[in-house]
Scaffold this active site. Structure first.
Site, PDB file in Angstrom:
ATOM      1  CB  VAL A  25      -0.961   0.038   1.209  1.00 39.53           C
ATOM      2  CG1 VAL A  25      -1.922  -1.150   1.163  1.00 39.53           C
ATOM      3  CG2 VAL A  25      -0.218   0.060   2.527  1.00 39.53           C
ATOM      4  CG  ASP A  26       1.555   3.360  -3.041  1.00 34.49           C
ATOM      5  OD1 ASP A  26       2.663   2.861  -2.751  1.00 34.49           O
ATOM      6  OD2 ASP A  26       0.978   3.160  -4.131  1.00 34.49           O
ATOM      7  CB  ALA A  27      -2.612   6.019   0.931  1.00 31.54           C
ATOM      8  CE  LYS A  59      -1.762  12.721   1.434  1.00 29.53           C
ATOM      9  NZ  LYS A  59      -1.149  14.036   1.721  1.00 29.53           N
ATOM     10  NE  ARG A 261       0.618   0.182  -4.325  1.00 29.11           N
ATOM     11  CZ  ARG A 261       1.629  -0.601  -3.956  1.00 29.11           C
ATOM     12  NH1 ARG A 261       1.556  -1.913  -4.134  1.00 29.11           N
ATOM     13  NH2 ARG A 261       2.711  -0.079  -3.400  1.00 29.11           N
TER      14      ARG A 261
END
Length: 321
Positions: A25-27, A59, A261
């Site tokens: 994951v990005d967030a 994020k 993500r």
């Protein structure tokens, strides 16, 4: 990722799977009540965990169904608890209600009657709408600790060709009644707006049954107010908070991050986790709020997150920080 029906049991977050989740994951999307804080008390380890996630390039977005505050007021609460969060990182159901009107081109000359708190009124003003009487084109219902029969029912004059007009002496008096609920004579028309004003929208910020107004106990949530309006109007609302994916549409467009993500972290199965599943996110349930482990593992529960853990700070511990 598991589906909503026929799901595999949630995995306990552990040293064996934390890296796979973290790298996928990005967030991270966080609910607030029962996840970040309880009432006005920050949950142990939250500040340090958020700092580490930011330092590792993740994020952070805060998605709350509680409509009592605006984004500005939520940012102030975060700062008062020693957590640095900007307004742009906060998506509240009060903001979602205003954005729903805006993206659907609701005429700014139409008025919005609010059964709810100051947060909704502030977000409406920011979006160019007036939370007053006049010809009423929408009713927004959120958490209102001062709910009463007069707000739900209404006593209004009908002007042919102009919808509803409010029986009040002047606008200043009405503003006072909306903000302080000091004069019930001017708070009597939620039901009539919806039942007798053709095309009037019925918008609910959320349908949460309970919420944490203090760190010690749960209080009735906005769902109680919404249920009363549903009964009296015999209509169902447009729900803009979780588990509706309306807020996800807004934040995905803003941050340009695919929902696949993202990881939704929350304490409620029927709002937070279902929201994440509906939007295609990874999901992590924390047991620091409403949901207990016995509720999660009850055979009658058909909403299973991907992972569960005791509280947000477990992420920090499992990452070895």
């Amino acid at each position: 990722m598991s589906g909503q029906n026929g799901q595999a049991p949630a995995e306990l977050l552990s040293a064996n799977n934390i890296t796979a989740l973290f790298d996928s994951v990005d967030a991270f999307l966080f609910d607030c009540d029962g996840v970040i804080w309880k009432g006005d008390k920050l949950i142990d380890g939250v500040r340090q965990t958020l700092d580490v996630l930011r330092s590792k390039g993740k994020k952070l977005i805060f998605v709350t169904n509680n409509s009592r505050r605006s984004r500005r007021q939520y940012a102030h609460k975060f700062h008062s608890l020693g957590v640095s969060v900007s307004e742009d990182e906060i998506f509240s159901s009060s903001f979602a209600a205003a954005m729903y009107l805006k993206v659907n081109n609701f005429p700014q000359e139409n008025k919005v009657y609010v059964i709810g708190g100051e947060g909704i009124l502030e977000e409406l003003r920011q979006a160019g709408y007036t939370g007053l009487g006049g010809p009423v084109g929408a009713v927004v219902v959120g958490l209102d600790p001062h709910i009463n029969y007069y707000k739900l029912h209404g006593e209004m004059g009908v002007e042919p060709g102009h919808g509803f007009s409010i029986l009040l002496s002047n606008e200043k008096d009405f503003l006072k009644s909306v903000w302080t609920n000091s004069d019930k004579r001017y708070n009597r028309y939620g039901t009539l707006c919806i039942r007798e004003n053709p095309g009037c929208l019925f918008i609910a910020t959320n349908r949460d049954a309970v919420g944490h107004l203090t760190d010690l106990q749960e209080w009735p949530g906005a769902g109680c107010m919404v249920a009363a309006m549903c009964a009296s109007t015999e209509k169902e609302p447009i729900v803009v908070g979780k588990p509706s994916t309306f807020m996800m549409e807004i934040l995905s467009k803003k941050f340009q991050i695919a929902s696949s993500r993202m990881c939704m972290v929350g304490d409620r199965l029927d709002t937070d986790i279902l929201f994440g599943q509906n939007a295609g996110c990874k999901t992590l349930l924390v047991l620091s709020g409403v949901t207990t482990q016995s509720t999660l593992q009850d055979p009658s529960n058909n909403i299973q997150p991907d992972y569960y853990t005791n509280q947000v700070s477990d992420i920090l511990e499992l990452l070895g920080q």
